[in-house]
Design an enzyme around this catalytic site. Structure first.
Site, PDB file in Angstrom:
ATOM      1  CB  CYS A 254     -24.739   5.210   3.024  1.00 10.74           C
ATOM      2  SG  CYS A 254     -23.802   4.640   1.583  1.00 10.74           S
TER       3      CYS A 254
ATOM      4  CB  CYS B 206     -26.400   1.863   6.687  1.00 14.44           C
ATOM      5  SG  CYS B 206     -25.050   0.661   6.817  1.00 14.44           S
TER       6      CYS B 206
ATOM      7  CB  CYS C 238     -24.938  -1.058   0.133  1.00 10.38           C
ATOM      8  SG  CYS C 238     -23.587  -1.766   1.122  1.00 10.38           S
TER       9      CYS C 238
ATOM     10  CB  CYS D  49     -18.428   2.836   4.597  1.00 14.59           C
ATOM     11  SG  CYS D  49     -18.806   1.077   4.428  1.00 14.59           S
TER      12      CYS D  49
ATOM     13  CE  LYS E 229      -1.075   2.295   3.436  1.00 17.03           C
ATOM     14  NZ  LYS E 229      -1.486   2.834   4.760  1.00 17.03           N
TER      15      LYS E 229
END
Length: 273
Positions: free
Chosen positions: A261, A258, A267, A251, A181
């Site tokens: 969102c 949620c 989702c 998230c 990463k």
């Protein structure tokens, strides 16, 4: 009489067996094959991609328009001295990435500011004793290990790269304390080059929740490989920034928001969380 005979002869010739009539040419069918395959190859299979991913991505873009997540204000791209010589800037990017592992952006940013106040270069770090370096970077996560890795990596950069950082992912991950990463983000930020997707804990978590991987992955590096199999390359740089901020604000790892969102209706994980 001659004309009549000629006409009859002509009609007989036209119907005479053994003289084939012109046949219609068949149209050839174009079949796509995998690159490098020749005759007899299997037709190319349709590339797998997640359901609703384009709509999900666009809605995440909408939620990230304000650019006010911690990664936006205190991420690694904000931690280096943009006025420093290029090789110093790249070194500072790499150090910020090493400090950022398992550490909040706010803590990394503060540690980098303290280092920069002392003049953050390869030579200044090599001249610094371990105790002093530890006091400066504390309380980043695993700071004792990071002191060791920073000193080892800095010595390698001085000896092997003339004080600069490597320009490939393959070389970057050979440095102590530098994982995939960090290497991909170093390529993005320090070298302005995209060699792959930088997958951290946020990208890993959200990719699994949205089912952007064919099957559940356990580790970020698995997720990177899975994403690169289908995600268009022109999105590889953007996806880290989008999902990290989305993971910091909406998230969340525990108790995700949620209800706030925009993807709650498409989702796969929304009903389970």
């Amino acid at each position: 009489a001659w004309n009549l005979s000629a006409s009859r002869a002509g009609s007989q010739i036209q119907g005479t067996p053994g003289i084939p009539r012109p046949s219609r040419r068949r149209k050839s069918l174009a079949i796509a094959y995998e690159a490098g395959q020749g005759d007899g190859a299997e037709p190319r299979r349709a590339r797998w991609e997640p359901r609703d991913w384009r709509e999900q991505l666009e809605r995440i873009r909408q939620m990230r328009r304000s650019r006010d997540a911690p990664v936006d204000e205190m991420g690694v791209h904000k931690c280096y001295d943009s006025g420093a010589p290029p090789e110093v800037m790249r070194y500072q990017v790499l150090l910020a990435l090493m400090l950022s592992s398992q550490t909040k952006d706010q803590v990394t940013s503060a540690a980098m500011l303290r280092l920069r106040r002392r003049g953050l270069t390869v030579d200044s770090v090599l001249q610094m004793d371990d105790e002093t370096l530890g006091q400066i970077i504390y309380p980043v996560g695993f700071w004792r290990n990071k002191v060791k890795y920073i000193k080892q990596t800095t010595a390698i950069l001085k000896q092997k790269y003339g004080g600069d950082i490597p320009s490939t992912v393959e070389e970057l991950v050979q440095l102590p304390g530098v994982g995939p990463k960090m290497a991909h983000l170093a390529m993005h930020i320090a070298w302005d080059s995209v060699a792959g997707i930088a997958v951290d804990t946020h990208v890993h978590r959200i990719s699994n929740r949205l089912q952007w991987v064919k099957k559940e992955t356990k580790y970020p590096e698995e997720t990177r490989v899975a994403l690169e199999e289908w995600l268009p390359r022109d999105l590889w740089r953007e996806i880290n920034w989008l999902l990290v901020g989305f993971g910091q604000q909406t998230c969340l790892p525990v108790n995700p928001r949620c209800s706030q969102c925009l993807n709650q209706d498409i989702c796969p994980a929304a009903k389970r969380l």
